[in-house]
Design a protein around this motif. Structure first.
Motif, short mmCIF file in Angstrom:
data_model
loop_
_atom_site.label_atom_id
_atom_site.label_comp_id
_atom_site.label_asym_id
_atom_site.label_seq_id
_atom_site.Cartn_x
_atom_site.Cartn_y
_atom_site.Cartn_z
N ILE A 71 98.35 139.20 42.50
CA ILE A 71 99.25 140.03 42.23
C ILE A 71 100.87 139.97 41.96
O ILE A 71 101.30 140.28 41.74
CB ILE A 71 98.95 141.17 43.85
N PHE A 72 100.66 138.96 42.69
CA PHE A 72 102.05 138.31 42.49
C PHE A 72 102.58 137.83 41.74
O PHE A 72 104.23 137.90 41.32
CB PHE A 72 102.22 137.01 44.05
N VAL A 73 101.45 137.07 40.82
CA VAL A 73 101.72 136.67 39.54
C VAL A 73 102.10 137.38 38.60
O VAL A 73 103.29 137.15 37.66
CB VAL A 73 100.97 135.74 39.25
N PHE A 74 101.31 139.04 38.74
CA PHE A 74 101.94 139.63 37.68
C PHE A 74 103.48 140.63 38.22
O PHE A 74 104.27 140.72 37.35
CB PHE A 74 101.21 141.10 38.32
N LEU A 75 103.83 140.02 39.03
CA LEU A 75 105.07 140.83 39.24
C LEU A 75 106.67 140.04 39.41
O LEU A 75 107.05 140.06 37.97
CB LEU A 75 105.41 141.08 41.50
N LEU A 76 105.87 138.48 39.05
CA LEU A 76 106.84 137.44 38.63
C LEU A 76 106.48 137.70 37.26
O LEU A 76 107.73 137.75 36.39
CB LEU A 76 106.11 136.09 38.56
N PHE A 77 105.37 138.20 36.66
CA PHE A 77 105.37 138.39 35.31
C PHE A 77 107.28 139.45 34.79
O PHE A 77 107.75 139.60 33.67
CB PHE A 77 104.69 138.51 34.37
N ILE A 78 107.04 140.13 35.85
CA ILE A 78 107.77 141.88 35.32
C ILE A 78 108.99 141.69 35.81
O ILE A 78 110.58 141.54 35.03
CB ILE A 78 107.37 143.07 36.67
N GLU A 79 109.59 140.12 36.86
CA GLU A 79 110.57 139.29 36.61
C GLU A 79 111.24 138.87 35.40
O GLU A 79 112.74 139.24 34.98
CB GLU A 79 110.86 138.30 38.09
N LEU A 80 110.02 138.38 34.67
CA LEU A 80 110.47 137.37 33.86
C LEU A 80 110.51 138.16 33.24
O LEU A 80 111.87 137.97 31.75
CB LEU A 80 109.06 136.54 33.31
N PHE A 123 110.12 138.95 48.79
CA PHE A 123 108.82 139.53 48.31
C PHE A 123 107.80 137.82 48.49
O PHE A 123 106.64 138.26 48.96
CB PHE A 123 108.35 140.27 47.32
N ARG A 124 108.22 137.43 48.71
CA ARG A 124 107.65 136.11 48.12
C ARG A 124 106.82 135.68 49.81
O ARG A 124 105.30 134.58 49.97
CB ARG A 124 108.38 134.98 48.25
N CYS A 125 107.04 136.80 50.70
CA CYS A 125 106.51 136.22 52.10
C CYS A 125 104.47 137.17 51.96
O CYS A 125 104.19 136.19 52.51
CB CYS A 125 106.65 136.83 53.40
N PHE A 126 105.09 137.26 50.87
CA PHE A 126 103.15 138.07 50.65
C PHE A 126 102.45 137.22 49.93
O PHE A 126 101.48 137.37 50.76
CB PHE A 126 103.60 139.37 49.77
N PRO A 127 102.81 136.41 49.59
CA PRO A 127 101.50 135.74 49.27
C PRO A 127 101.22 134.55 49.88
O PRO A 127 100.39 133.50 50.68
CB PRO A 127 102.22 134.49 47.92
N TRP A 128 102.55 133.83 50.65
CA TRP A 128 102.91 133.26 51.61
C TRP A 128 101.85 133.16 53.10
O TRP A 128 101.49 132.28 53.58
CB TRP A 128 104.38 132.69 52.18
N LEU A 129 101.92 134.53 53.03
CA LEU A 129 101.23 135.36 54.75
C LEU A 129 100.03 134.90 54.13
O LEU A 129 99.25 133.88 54.84
CB LEU A 129 101.40 136.98 54.84
N ALA A 130 99.27 135.02 52.67
CA ALA A 130 97.99 134.92 52.70
C ALA A 130 97.48 133.48 52.81
O ALA A 130 96.42 132.93 53.06
CB ALA A 130 97.15 135.58 51.18
N LEU A 131 97.92 132.48 52.25
CA LEU A 131 98.18 131.27 52.05
C LEU A 131 98.69 130.41 53.83
O LEU A 131 97.77 129.90 54.28
CB LEU A 131 99.49 130.86 51.15
N ASN A 132 98.84 131.45 54.27
CA ASN A 132 98.09 130.58 55.89
C ASN A 132 97.11 131.13 56.35
O ASN A 132 96.57 130.48 56.80
CB ASN A 132 99.71 131.55 56.48
N PHE A 133 96.81 132.36 56.45
CA PHE A 133 95.32 132.36 56.72
C PHE A 133 94.62 132.00 56.22
O PHE A 133 93.66 131.59 56.94
CB PHE A 133 95.11 134.18 56.74
N HIS A 134 94.74 131.76 54.94
CA HIS A 134 93.70 130.69 54.64
C HIS A 134 93.61 129.73 54.43
O HIS A 134 91.98 128.41 55.45
CB HIS A 134 93.95 130.63 52.56
#
Length: 550
Positions: free
Chosen positions: A259-268, A106-117
């Motif tokens: 949103i990705f940071v929120f999912l990271l805290f769930i994994e934590l 799922f790391r492609c989710f923020p990376w896709l946004a980062l590439n467009f940014h």
């Protein structure tokens, strides 16, 4: 599988013969005068005999019933507790690694946004964009160091899950500023620093998870866990690309970072609830690390890694897969900018193309786990490498607009065919991961798997820099893509070169070794001899015949 005896279908008391001698000798041997052997249940209370437990089934179907007395001892209770404990550990392992590898995909989710940014908001040059993408992977080159530390240094009596927690926390500390602090995402140096920190945490988490899967699979004799890890990662990639393409049309990239940071805290939170003791892994006391220094343990792991890499069965496949990646120049930045700036494709089209690629990867992983493991590895890898080289020509078709001559719009062509090359490149790594995980020596799981990931990352970075140099040599810029077809043809020829030294890849299937090791002498002897159940006592036919001859 040998079918179970009919004795297992009824209570044991119903098959006990009334004549004591018949419980010792088969009917064909009843005329022979032998010294009687007392039956273990002949002098016991019949009620006790009738309370026998259900017969157990051997691994190959041989029935070996044993008497169970009315009062259960501490050994039986301990066995039941251990079995239930192992079931709980298996469930925790499934949740921990399942969600962990899903987040990895799922790391492609923020990376896709980062590439467009970086493409639209920062207006980066295609070569600079590709340089940033591959430079961000530099922390992953140090994966062998993380693996050695994970193998040698225990934190709180554990050496896998604590490193997963540290890695997830570092990722949250890197993507959080990109979502909440405008300066962090608008200035290129601070943006690159956050990306480096995030990939440092991601690499640390990946090393710990890969070592955990390899160690757990060897400990509990569960092969092919890497295939299921690939499936979980592919599912995360499917959902990440699908949601990423849709969310980019409705929200700015910084919201996707949050949103990705929120999912990271769930994994934590999930990782904190799991203990390595419940997974049945080795603890601190088993290694006697209290009597050794940290440097001694690190030196021991380095020597173990050196010995493992000295094996030709490990080093030769590793050399081939690294060379097959490093010799191919990567053109991801140029192709991405061409699709955005010249073809003016929507983000949803790019996201959907990667979704289809991840679906193909998931299907190929399932196909490999079911059927392709029995295919000779050299034949399989050679076919995949040739298909990968051929799929690179699909970008040539897109750049020269050949698809329009056949009535295929650019959106449909990109959506269906643009992600095939990346999918085949990822799938090519799966057989090597399974092979090295099976050949990995005990206690060296983290070091060897991290060394594999590090060399693959280093070869990918080298291929990316090679692509940047080729783009600069050909004069490909943000507004000039005339020489891009020539670059693609050079990339196609370079992808065919690894087939020249394909003999470095082993020719036999990966599962062949384990099948031979699984049939021990005792197993083959039990299969040949066979047993029969009579009076709840297992009698070997050959042993009885040898006794009568005496």
């Amino acid at each position: 599988m040998i079918p179970s005896s009919p004795a297992t279908q009824h209570p044991m008391s119903t098959i006990i013969p009334k004549t004591p001698n018949l419980c010792l000798y088969p009917p064909k041997l009843s005329h022979v005068h032998l010294k009687p052997i007392k039956c273990s249940f002949q002098n016991q209370n019949p009620n006790t005999i009738n309370r026998l437990a259900k017969p157990r089934t051997h691994l190959f179907g041989v029935i070996t019933p044993r008497p169970v007395f009315p009062q259960k001892g501490n050994a039986s209770r301990g066995h039941e507790e251990k079995r239930s404990f192992a079931q709980v550990g298996s469930q925790q392992m499934a949740v921990l690694c399942g969600f962990g590898y899903w987040m990895q995909g799922f790391r492609c989710f923020p990376w896709l946004a980062l590439n467009f940014h970086m493409t639209y908001n920062l207006n980066l040059h295609p070569s600079i964009l590709q340089l940033v993408q591959h430079s961000a992977n530099l922390p992953m080159v140090a994966k062998p160091l993380y693996g050695i530390l994970s193998d040698a240094i225990y934190i709180g009596g554990a050496h896998r899950i604590p490193y997963i927690l540290i890695g997830v926390l570092l990722q949250a500390l890197s993507w959080g500023p990109l979502g909440f602090v405008p300066v962090a995402r608008e200035v290129l140096p601070t943006l690159l620093a956050c990306i480096l920190l995030g990939n440092l945490g991601a690499s640390l988490t990946e090393v710990a998870k890969d070592a955990l899967v390899a160690e757990y699979g060897q400990k509990h004799k569960k092969r092919g866990l890497q295939s299921y890890a690939f499936m979980a990662s592919a599912l995360g990639g499917i959902l990440g690309n699908l949601l990423g393409g849709c969310f980019l049309l409705k929200m700015p990239p910084q919201n996707m970072f949050i949103i990705f940071v929120f999912l990271l805290f769930i994994e934590l939170a999930i990782s904190q609830t799991v203990r390595e003791e419940s997974l049945g892994l080795a603890q601190l006391s088993h290694h006697n690390l209290a009597k050794k220094s940290i440097w001694e343990n690190i030196r021991k792991q380095l020597n173990g890694l050196k010995m493992a890499l000295g094996e030709e069965s490990i080093s030769w496949p590793l050399i081939w897969v690294v060379a097959s990646i490093a010799t191919v120049p990567a053109l991801s930045g140029s192709i991405f900018c061409y699709q955005m700036q010249c073809l003016h494709l929507d983000p949803s089209v790019i996201g959907m193309s990667r979704v289809i690629g991840q679906l193909i990867l998931l299907s190929m992983t399932i196909l490999y786990d079911r059927y392709l493991k029995e295919v000779p590895m050299r034949k399989l890898i050679g076919a995949v490498q040739f298909l990968y080289a051929a799929s690179l020509l699909l970008d040539f078709v897109l750049v020269r607009q050949i698809n329009l001559r056949f009535g295929i719009p650019n959106e449909i062509f990109v959506c269906c065919f643009s992600g095939i090359a990346d999918t085949l490149a990822q799938f090519k790594l799966l057989p090597f991961s399974v092979l090295l995980a099976n050949l990995c020596p005990r206690g060296c799981e983290g070091s060897l798997t991290s060394f594999l990931a590090s060399t693959l990352c280093l070869s990918s970075i080298f291929g990316g820099f090679l692509g940047v140099g080729l783009a600069s040599l050909m004069g490909v810029t943000a507004g000039n893509y005339l020489n891009l077809p020539v670059q693609i043809l050079i990339q196609f020829v370079a992808a065919l070169l690894p087939l020249v030294w394909i003999q470095l890849v082993p020719s036999q299937p990966i599962v062949e070794k384990h099948r031979k090791k699984g049939l021990s002498k005792r197993t083959r002897k039990n299969r040949r001899i066979g047993r029969m159940v009579l009076g709840s006592i297992c009698v070997h036919r050959r042993e009885r015949e040898s006794e009568t001859r005496r």
